[in-house]
Design a protein around this motif. Structure first.
Motif, mmCIF file in Angstrom:
data_model
loop_
_atom_site.group_PDB
_atom_site.id
_atom_site.type_symbol
_atom_site.label_atom_id
_atom_site.label_comp_id
_atom_site.label_asym_id
_atom_site.label_seq_id
_atom_site.Cartn_x
_atom_site.Cartn_y
_atom_site.Cartn_z
ATOM 1 N N CYS A 51 0.852 -1.187 0.000
ATOM 2 C CA CYS A 51 0.000 0.000 0.000
ATOM 3 C C CYS A 51 0.884 1.232 0.000
ATOM 4 O O CYS A 51 1.802 1.357 0.808
ATOM 5 C CB CYS A 51 -0.896 0.029 1.240
ATOM 6 N N TYR A 52 0.599 2.116 -0.901
ATOM 7 C CA TYR A 52 1.344 3.356 -0.984
ATOM 8 C C TYR A 52 0.365 4.504 -0.722
ATOM 9 O O TYR A 52 -0.586 4.705 -1.458
ATOM 10 C CB TYR A 52 1.989 3.515 -2.362
ATOM 11 N N VAL A 53 0.628 5.229 0.345
ATOM 12 C CA VAL A 53 -0.216 6.358 0.698
ATOM 13 C C VAL A 53 0.500 7.609 0.214
ATOM 14 O O VAL A 53 1.622 7.899 0.622
ATOM 15 C CB VAL A 53 -0.454 6.431 2.223
#
Length: 77
Positions: free
Chosen positions: A46-48
């Motif tokens: 997951c890349y925020v």
């Protein structure tokens, strides 16, 4: 050769019965589905994004202006 072939073909069903091989048929009167639940682990990447909100808004405004010019000022009809 033909004389030998006929007796061998006659013995073929007996050899299958001697090995316990047989087929039975029956009418199905009820069916109940069986569900099996399983779980597994999966790594999630997951890349925020912590980008600049001003750049996002500016991009939206510029894109809208370009789209308006390309469409010939018609707008939504």
């Amino acid at each position: 050769m033909r004389k030998l072939l006929l007796p061998l073909l006659a013995l073929l069903p007996l050899t299958a019965a001697a090995h316990g091989s047989r087929t039975e048929y029956a009418r199905v009167i009820d069916v109940e589905p069986v569900y099996q639940k399983y779980s597994y682990r999966q790594q999630a990447n997951c890349y925020v994004g912590h980008g600049d909100a001003g750049a996002t808004i500016a991009g939206a405004v510029i894109g809208a202006a370009i789209g308006h010019e390309i469409s010939g000022h018609k707008g939504v009809q």
